[in-house]
Design a protein around this motif. Structure first.
Motif, mmCIF file in Angstrom:
data_model
loop_
_atom_site.group_PDB
_atom_site.id
_atom_site.type_symbol
_atom_site.label_atom_id
_atom_site.label_comp_id
_atom_site.label_asym_id
_atom_site.label_seq_id
_atom_site.Cartn_x
_atom_site.Cartn_y
_atom_site.Cartn_z
ATOM 1 N N UNK A 167 60.841 73.085 98.130
ATOM 2 C CA UNK A 167 62.072 73.846 98.324
ATOM 3 C C UNK A 167 63.274 72.904 98.238
ATOM 4 N N UNK A 168 64.392 73.421 97.724
ATOM 5 C CA UNK A 168 65.583 72.575 97.594
ATOM 6 C C UNK A 168 66.849 73.385 97.829
ATOM 7 N N UNK A 169 67.952 72.658 97.969
ATOM 8 C CA UNK A 169 69.282 73.255 98.116
ATOM 9 C C UNK A 169 70.163 72.684 97.009
ATOM 10 N N UNK A 170 70.566 73.526 96.024
ATOM 11 C CA UNK A 170 71.361 73.020 94.893
ATOM 12 C C UNK A 170 72.692 72.382 95.298
ATOM 13 N N UNK A 171 73.257 72.787 96.441
ATOM 14 C CA UNK A 171 74.550 72.240 96.857
ATOM 15 C C UNK A 171 74.449 70.832 97.424
ATOM 16 N N UNK A 172 73.329 70.485 98.004
ATOM 17 C CA UNK A 172 73.234 69.181 98.667
ATOM 18 C C UNK A 172 72.122 68.291 98.115
ATOM 19 N N UNK A 173 71.362 68.782 97.136
ATOM 20 C CA UNK A 173 70.253 67.986 96.602
ATOM 21 C C UNK A 173 70.266 67.990 95.082
ATOM 22 N N UNK A 214 69.756 71.009 89.913
ATOM 23 C CA UNK A 214 68.947 72.114 90.427
ATOM 24 C C UNK A 214 69.599 73.434 90.057
ATOM 25 N N UNK A 215 68.817 74.337 89.507
ATOM 26 C CA UNK A 215 69.294 75.661 89.122
ATOM 27 C C UNK A 215 68.945 76.675 90.196
ATOM 28 N N UNK A 216 67.701 76.624 90.674
ATOM 29 C CA UNK A 216 67.256 77.645 91.616
ATOM 30 C C UNK A 216 66.028 77.171 92.380
ATOM 31 N N UNK A 217 65.773 77.843 93.483
ATOM 32 C CA UNK A 217 64.559 77.623 94.248
ATOM 33 C C UNK A 217 63.839 78.964 94.317
ATOM 34 N N UNK A 218 62.560 78.984 93.982
ATOM 35 C CA UNK A 218 61.808 80.245 93.957
ATOM 36 C C UNK A 218 60.580 80.154 94.857
ATOM 37 N N UNK A 219 60.162 81.314 95.331
ATOM 38 C CA UNK A 219 58.949 81.413 96.137
ATOM 39 C C UNK A 219 57.949 82.239 95.347
ATOM 40 N N UNK A 220 56.756 81.712 95.188
ATOM 41 C CA UNK A 220 55.701 82.411 94.466
ATOM 42 C C UNK A 220 54.539 82.689 95.415
ATOM 43 N N UNK A 221 54.025 83.902 95.366
ATOM 44 C CA UNK A 221 52.896 84.298 96.203
ATOM 45 C C UNK A 221 51.649 84.343 95.322
ATOM 46 N N UNK A 222 50.604 83.688 95.774
ATOM 47 C CA UNK A 222 49.323 83.657 95.070
ATOM 48 C C UNK A 222 49.432 83.124 93.646
ATOM 49 N N UNK A 223 50.354 82.215 93.427
ATOM 50 C CA UNK A 223 50.502 81.579 92.120
ATOM 51 C C UNK A 223 50.574 80.081 92.350
ATOM 52 N N UNK A 235 62.827 65.687 94.751
ATOM 53 C CA UNK A 235 64.029 66.309 95.306
ATOM 54 C C UNK A 235 64.669 65.302 96.249
ATOM 55 N N UNK A 236 65.908 64.917 95.959
ATOM 56 C CA UNK A 236 66.599 63.915 96.770
ATOM 57 C C UNK A 236 68.000 64.420 97.134
ATOM 58 N N UNK A 237 68.593 63.888 98.221
ATOM 59 C CA UNK A 237 69.954 64.298 98.582
ATOM 60 C C UNK A 237 70.959 63.813 97.547
ATOM 61 N N UNK A 238 72.011 64.596 97.367
ATOM 62 C CA UNK A 238 73.086 64.167 96.480
ATOM 63 C C UNK A 238 73.858 63.059 97.163
ATOM 64 N N UNK A 239 74.253 62.080 96.403
ATOM 65 C CA UNK A 239 75.066 60.995 96.941
ATOM 66 C C UNK A 239 76.543 61.330 96.815
ATOM 67 N N UNK A 240 77.361 60.417 97.264
ATOM 68 C CA UNK A 240 78.807 60.610 97.211
ATOM 69 C C UNK A 240 79.279 60.741 95.770
#
Length: 144
Positions: A48-54, A20-29, A61-66
């Motif tokens: 939506x995602x979290x690059x540190x944990x997913x 994952x590089x980034x999570x973005x929010x788009x309005x009316x797109x 989009x899935x959680x990162x494993x050990x």
């Protein structure tokens, strides 16, 4: 209408999986469903995602494993080792020059330290053990 999208870098050979590089929010797109990913390009997944944990796996989009967290720790360890190694070699570059006033024994000891320093990644596969070896090599102050 607000939509959240995750941008990711696909793995080679597994275009529906990646980092994952980034999570973005788009309005009316409204982004289209993800199609084939161009080689070396980026891809988009709805949500939506979290690059540190997913991570992205099979387009989801899935959680990162050990294993992912271990790989990140290992990569960080090698980065720190390379930085320290570069620093130590740079600090002694001027001594390795033939113009530096030192005895043959001191030059031989310095060449040995520098050589052992360069060979650490070939000998040790664990960055923590490699860092300990680097510290042990440079712990003696027989070269000033």
């Amino acid at each position: 209408m607000t939509k959240k999208y995750t941008i990711y870098e696909p793995h080679v050979g597994a275009p529906n999986s990646g980092r994952i590089i980034s999570c973005v929010v788009c309005v009316n797109v409204l982004m289209p469903k993800q199609g084939p990913v161009p080689e070396g390009g980026i891809a988009i997944v709805h949500g939506e995602s979290d690059p540190d944990s997913q991570r992205i796996e099979h387009g989801k989009i899935v959680p990162k494993g050990i294993q992912d967290r271990t790989r990140q720790t290992t990569e960080q360890g090698w980065f720190e080792l390379r930085s320290k190694r570069r620093q130590l070699l740079a600090q002694t570059d001027f001594m390795a020059n033939g113009d530096y006033p030192s005895s043959e024994e001191e030059r031989r000891a310095l060449r040995l330290k520098r050589s052992k320093t360069r060979k650490i990644p070939q000998k040790v596969k664990d960055p923590a053990k490699a860092m300990l070896l680097l510290e042990r090599i440079w712990s003696t102050k027989d070269v000033e």
